[in-house]
Design a protein around this motif. Structure first.
Motif, short mmCIF file in Angstrom:
data_model
loop_
_atom_site.label_atom_id
_atom_site.label_comp_id
_atom_site.label_asym_id
_atom_site.label_seq_id
_atom_site.Cartn_x
_atom_site.Cartn_y
_atom_site.Cartn_z
N LYS A 391 -33.78 34.28 45.68
CA LYS A 391 -32.80 33.77 46.65
C LYS A 391 -32.36 34.85 47.64
O LYS A 391 -32.40 34.66 48.86
CB LYS A 391 -31.58 33.19 45.91
N THR A 392 -31.92 35.99 47.11
CA THR A 392 -31.46 37.06 47.99
C THR A 392 -32.59 37.58 48.86
O THR A 392 -32.39 37.94 50.03
CB THR A 392 -30.83 38.19 47.17
N SER A 393 -33.80 37.58 48.30
CA SER A 393 -34.95 38.07 49.07
C SER A 393 -35.16 37.22 50.31
O SER A 393 -35.52 37.74 51.38
CB SER A 393 -36.20 38.08 48.21
N ASP A 432 -22.35 38.80 51.78
CA ASP A 432 -23.25 38.98 50.65
C ASP A 432 -22.50 39.41 49.39
O ASP A 432 -21.28 39.33 49.31
CB ASP A 432 -24.37 39.96 50.99
N GLN A 433 -23.27 39.87 48.40
CA GLN A 433 -22.67 40.14 47.11
C GLN A 433 -21.79 41.40 47.13
O GLN A 433 -20.97 41.60 46.26
CB GLN A 433 -23.78 40.25 46.04
N SER A 434 -22.01 42.27 48.13
CA SER A 434 -21.19 43.48 48.17
C SER A 434 -20.39 43.47 49.46
O SER A 434 -20.93 43.22 50.52
CB SER A 434 -22.09 44.70 48.16
N LEU A 512 -24.18 32.70 53.04
CA LEU A 512 -23.30 33.09 51.94
C LEU A 512 -24.16 33.38 50.73
O LEU A 512 -24.87 32.50 50.25
CB LEU A 512 -22.33 31.96 51.60
N ASP A 513 -24.15 34.61 50.26
CA ASP A 513 -24.91 34.93 49.05
C ASP A 513 -23.92 35.27 47.95
O ASP A 513 -23.34 36.36 47.95
CB ASP A 513 -25.86 36.11 49.31
N GLU A 514 -23.68 34.34 47.06
CA GLU A 514 -22.71 34.54 45.99
C GLU A 514 -21.36 34.98 46.57
O GLU A 514 -20.70 35.84 46.01
CB GLU A 514 -23.18 35.61 45.00
MG LIG Z 1 -29.25 37.52 44.60
#
Ligand SMILES: [Mg+2]
Ligand SMILES: Nc1ncnc2c1ncn2[C@@H]1O[C@H](COP(=O)(O)OP(=O)(O)OP(=O)(O)O)[C@@H](O)[C@H]1O
Length: 594
Positions: A391-393, A432-434, A512-514
């Motif tokens: 997914k993130t890729s 993103d996640q960070s 939106l990633d997580e």
């Molecule tokens: Mg991910």
């Protein structure tokens, strides 16, 4: 010193080549390099003056012993002139080398920061940030030591030693041979004696390192240590290591003391030899006593550099390794700067993936394996799938951080290769996640340099991201510097700030990633609804582990091993009773148990 030699020493890996690094530093230093050459020139002149001063002292002494007043007076004048010139040159040498490094380090830091800020995502992620920091601090000091002091000093020392030897040979070749050869012989013997101590002191260092490691671990992992009751075990191991260190260092100390005593005595031997043989020659009338004194003085400039040479060479090679590490940063791949900027084409999807395959550098299995999908205007598409399914890729490739191995990605109908990476990213609002918060005020952290955003708009975005309440409860509201409360911002609050940032950015595509993983179910729903309102004209690509938060998406793509295995709205996918149904049921069970 010892530990530096161990860290930066050339022991690991191939020996760094010194001159290419120095050459590169000089090229980067540009117009500041001549200062270094002037400084080295001052050093060479000082070396000449050292020999001249020995010669003048010798003549002066001979004049005194021979009762020759005019020569004596002349030599006194010479000595005064030499001393004056020496102090001027010493000052000049220092000043010039300092001036050189000021300019050189400015250019070097400038080049480094410009290169690092343009690094590709792939390059940036392969450099460990802690290591980059150490390259920018301690390794840069290594470069300074190399080019500003150690290498010029080595060169000047060699010049001085050669001049001294030449002068001694000119005075009396036999005595010169004694003076030049006796010293290395003695140092070789003392070096032999030293060998066991070297091994011992390495062991001592290791024992100390072990003890420090235990101490550090028990501090860093203090919570785990307490939770598992490991205090006594760690303390026992700490005591064992320190006991070992103590007994080793006492033994090293004893042996070292004995060797120092022997070495101290031995180091006088060459001087006593020269004084004895020279004195004999004086008595025979072959040599003036002044010359013997000049020998004794000049021997210092031959013997000690010889003794120190291995250490200095080792140090220089460690510094060259530092230089290599720093300079390699200047070669890391940077993002291309060409390409254009485009506007959405109403007839085409905003994003298209055509059979995209991608494997991370160094990875064995592909992260994406023939992935195809399209994202249309006004649509909210969710990516679901197990951890590691790619997914993130998808997002990394979409943002141009990595290029696909095969297949094509198009944004607004244009392949990514036609886009300028910078322009491309301006069309995305990405969470993103960070989330990185800068040490500025909350408002500045949300505006991120775009001052045209008014207070009203700021508040609206914050409230859509469910962040308004928490921001207003801060001591100075929107003006609270985040540096001061940085640690007090919870994971969920951080995510809300980051969502507000994305809203203010007003991209054509929201990613939106997580981005809502730290919010509770109710806030998550509210945030997603708020975002849909703000991005009603745009499109959204959403990744969330909690499928409850993506079930309202227009379409859900279920990924597995880098390809789309199921696609459709929530209800359809549930009816399929396939992969999505499984993932969803597992999560529902977990939720009910809560
Ligand atoms: Mg991910
Ligand atoms: N920088 C990297 N270098 C090498 N392999 C990577 C890298 N980043 C991810 N991978 C690998 O690529 C695969 C896909 O990773 P990706 O981050 O896209 O998964 P994901 O679906 O986002 O997972 P998660 O839900 O845990 O965030 C995984 O097998 C992962 O180990």
């Amino acid at each position: 010193m010892a530990s530096q030699a161990v860290n930066a020493g050339p022991a690991q890996g191939p020996k760094p080549r010194v001159f290419p690094q120095v050459k590169r530093v000089l090229v980067i230093s540009g117009s500041h390099s001549p200062f270094l050459f002037v400084s080295v020139l001052c050093g060479v002149l000082l070396a000449v003056l050292t020999v001249a001063s020995a010669h003048v002292s010798a003549r002066m002494l001979d004049a005194v012993l021979g009762g020759n007043l005019p020569v004596f007076v002349r030599m006194v004048w010479f000595a005064i002139a030499i001393a004056g010139a020496q102090s001027l040159l010493t000052a000049g040498k220092r000043f010039m080398s300092g001036k050189f490094w000021q300019g050189a380090s400015f250019n070097l830091r400038h080049a480094l920061s410009s290169r690092l800020s343009r690094a590709t995502a792939a390059a940036a992620s392969s450099e460990h940030s802690g290591q980059v920091l150490s390259k920018l601090t301690s390794d840069l000091q290594g470069v300074q030591a190399l080019v500003e002091t150690d290498l010029p000093d080595l060169f000047v020392g060699l010049v001085r030693g050669s001049l001294a030897i030449a002068y001694m040979l000119w005075c009396d070749w036999m005595l010169a041979l004694v003076a030049v050869l006796a010293a290395p012989a003695v140092f070789a013997i003392v070096g032999r004696l030293n060998a066991p101590v070297m091994g011992l002191s390495q062991k001592t260092q290791e024992a100390l390192g072990d003890a420090n490691e235990v101490a550090t671990e028990s501090l860093v992992g203090a919570e785990t240590v307490r939770a598992f009751g490991l205090q006594d075990r760690l303390y026992g191991s700490f005591v064992r290591h320190t006991d070992r260190w103590l007994s080793l260092s006492l033994r090293t100390g004893r042996i070292q003391g004995a060797i120092t005593a022997v070495g101290f005595g031995a180091s006088f031997t060459p001087f006593i030899l020269v004084l004895g043989i020279g004195g004999f020659m004086v008595l025979q009338g072959r040599l003036g006593f002044g010359s013997v004194m000049a020998f004794l003085e000049l021997m210092n400039h031959v013997a000690f550099p010889m003794r120190d040479l291995p250490r200095i060479m080792n140090q220089i090679s460690g510094e060259a390794a530092s230089a290599e590490r720093v300079l390699n940063l200047l070669d890391i791949p940077v993002e291309r700067e060409d390409g254009g900027d485009f506007n959405p084409d109403p007839a085409l999807p905003l994003v298209e993936f055509w059979n995209v395959t991608f494997t991370y550098p160094g990875a064995t299995a592909p992260a994406l394996a023939g992935l195809s999908f399209a994202l249309n205007k006004g649509e909210m598409v969710a990516l679901a799938g197990a951890s590691g399914s790619g997914k993130t890729s998808v997002i990394r490739l979409l943002l141009g951080d990595y290029a696909p191995d095969s297949g094509e990605i198009r944004v607004f109908g244009h392949p990514l290769s036609e886009w300028s990476p910078k322009a491309l990213r301006r069309h995305f609002s990405c969470v993103d996640q960070s989330t990185y918060l800068f040490p500025f005020s909350v408002a500045e952290n949300l505006r991120l340099g775009r001052d045209e955003i008014g207070d009203e708009e700021l508040r609206e975005a914050a409230s859509a991201a469910q962040a308004a309440e928490f921001i207003e409860s801060l001591p100075k509201g929107y003006e609270t510097p985040l540096g001061e409360v940085g640690n007090r911002v919870s994971g969920g609050e951080r995510q809300r700030l980051s969502l507000a940032r994305a809203i203010l950015r007003r991209g054509d595509i929201l990613i939106l990633d997580e981005a809502t993983s730290a919010l509770d179910y109710r806030s998550e729903r509210q945030v997603i609804e708020g975002l849909r309102e703000h991005f009603s004209d745009a499109a959204a690509l959403v990744i969330a582990h909690r499928l409850s938060s993506v079930q309202y998406a227009d379409r859900i793509l279920v990924l597995s091993e880098g390809r789309v295995v199921e696609e459709g709205p929530h209800d359809e996918l549930m009816a399929l009773r396939g992969k999505y149904y499984q993932l969803y049921s597992i999560q529902q069970e977990g939720r009910e148990r809560e």
